[in-house]
Write an enzyme that holds these catalytic residues in place. Structure first.
Site, mmCIF file in Angstrom:
data_model
loop_
_atom_site.group_PDB
_atom_site.id
_atom_site.type_symbol
_atom_site.label_atom_id
_atom_site.label_comp_id
_atom_site.label_asym_id
_atom_site.label_seq_id
_atom_site.Cartn_x
_atom_site.Cartn_y
_atom_site.Cartn_z
ATOM 1 N N GLY A 1 0.928 -1.146 0.040
ATOM 2 C CA GLY A 1 -0.221 -0.031 0.090
ATOM 3 C C GLY A 1 0.931 1.185 0.118
ATOM 4 N N LEU B 1 1.283 3.704 2.446
ATOM 5 C CA LEU B 1 2.202 3.784 3.549
ATOM 6 C C LEU B 1 3.350 2.621 3.584
ATOM 7 C CD1 LEU B 1 2.693 5.497 6.032
ATOM 8 C CD2 LEU B 1 0.987 4.306 7.304
ATOM 9 N N THR C 1 -9.700 -0.351 2.507
ATOM 10 C CA THR C 1 -9.776 1.188 2.250
ATOM 11 C C THR C 1 -10.674 1.768 1.099
ATOM 12 O OG1 THR C 1 -7.797 1.191 0.686
ATOM 13 C CG2 THR C 1 -7.449 1.694 3.202
ATOM 14 N N THR D 1 -8.043 6.687 10.764
ATOM 15 C CA THR D 1 -8.684 7.685 9.793
ATOM 16 C C THR D 1 -9.434 8.371 10.444
ATOM 17 O OG1 THR D 1 -9.908 7.716 7.669
ATOM 18 C CG2 THR D 1 -10.425 5.947 9.185
ATOM 19 N N TYR E 1 -16.884 2.095 6.192
ATOM 20 C CA TYR E 1 -15.504 2.100 6.181
ATOM 21 C C TYR E 1 -15.360 2.648 7.409
ATOM 22 C CZ TYR E 1 -10.912 4.010 5.704
ATOM 23 O OH TYR E 1 -9.464 4.320 6.074
ATOM 24 N N LYS F 1 -13.518 0.959 10.724
ATOM 25 C CA LYS F 1 -12.212 1.595 11.293
ATOM 26 C C LYS F 1 -12.462 1.986 12.682
ATOM 27 C CE LYS F 1 -8.934 2.309 9.645
ATOM 28 N NZ LYS F 1 -7.400 1.356 9.432
ATOM 29 N N TRP G 1 -6.814 11.566 3.955
ATOM 30 C CA TRP G 1 -6.619 12.059 2.683
ATOM 31 C C TRP G 1 -5.223 11.834 2.049
ATOM 32 C CZ3 TRP G 1 -8.631 17.727 1.182
ATOM 33 C CH2 TRP G 1 -9.877 17.922 2.139
#
Length: 281
Positions: free
Chosen positions: A11, A13, A64, A103, A127, A131, A152
């Protein structure tokens, strides 16, 4: 030697941590993709964690796909809640340091001031709900966890708003971007550095932290900054969210207050335009 397991290695990150890891040879890095760490298969996940035996976990893996989550609820909850619960429990039982990424979508968007870590959560899509329950499970199973909420996220890796804008602005004469959702973008490389800085700090203060770049902007303003940085001639029109309906509702205001992470860990938080420049290098 600390053995750092990075979930979601492919991903945005995870990929940025991969780039940075070469500068931190004092750590043994284990970058796990979806096969090596199966966030959707909880029994297998337990076995995999026991096999890898990390001393630190950077849990960057998540479901995500915000709009698809409205249909794939079970998968979203498995990855974002149940798998987090398993990882947190493993970390607590084995005295493993855990940094879990969350998030801004845990909020409903009704605030008008930057949200700190104590602000009430009230997610408005699947979502965000998955989370939020993941955060609660993480702290319940492992009170020693550090959770970082971000917003974002973009990077040179993967799919994200900046790359989409770069492509569209070169393909089209004009584009429409929503102008009534307010927050701040996060360059994934900055967040990756912040995570390593926390680990390097030699102090571990559990709890929730916020991290995004500095600035208070709409997606439309972010698009204008991308246009300026890229020197594109495409016309950018600001439109209300009502003109661009999506399966999942988005929070109208989700700007994160970063005072806590700056104060406790002395983390540098660059301005969003400074970080955006790095994306174009």
């Amino acid at each position: 030697m600390e053995r750092i397991l990075v979930t979601g290695a492919n991903g945005q990150l995870g990929s940025e941590l991969g780039v940075l890891s070469t500068s931190y040879p004092q750590y043994k890095w284990v970058f796990a993709d979806r096969i090596m760490i199966s966030l959707h298969n909880l029994n297998l996940l337990k076995i995999q964690l026991n096999d890898i035996k990390p001393t630190v976990v950077f849990n960057c893996g998540a479901y995500t796909a915000v709009d698809k989550a409205e249909v794939e609820k079970e998968l979203a909850y498995t990855v974002n809640h149940s798998a987090v619960e398993v990882i947190a429990k493993y970390c607590f039982e084995n005295k493993v340091k855990l940094i879990h990424i969350s998030t801004d979508y845990v909020f409903d968007g009704s605030s008008s001031i930057a949200l700190n870590e104590d602000a009430l959560t009230n997610p408005i899509n699947v979502y965000g709900k998955s989370k939020t329950t993941g955060e609660l499970a993480c702290l319940k199973e492992n009170p020693d966890s550090i959770i970082i909420r971000t917003s974002w996220v973009y990077s040179k890796f993967g799919n994200n708003f900046v790359k989409t804008m770069q492509r569209l602005m070169q393909e089209k004469e004009s584009i429409n971007v929503v102008n009534d959702q307010i927050g701040s973008p996060t360059y994934a490389a900055d967040l990756a550095k912040a995570m390593i800085d926390i680990l390097n700090s030699q102090k571990w203060i559990p709890g929730i932290y916020n991290y995004s770049n500095e600035g208070e902007i709409s997606w439309y303003e972010f698009a204008l900054a991308i246009k300026e940085q890229g020197g594109y001639s495409c016309k950018v029109n600001g439109i209300p969210s009502a003109s661009y309906p999506t399966p999942a509702k988005r929070p109208e205001f989700s700007l994160l207050d970063k005072k806590k992470i700056k104060t406790i860990y002395n983390i540098a938080v660059p301005d969003y335009k400074e970080s955006l420049k790095k994306m174009f290098v």
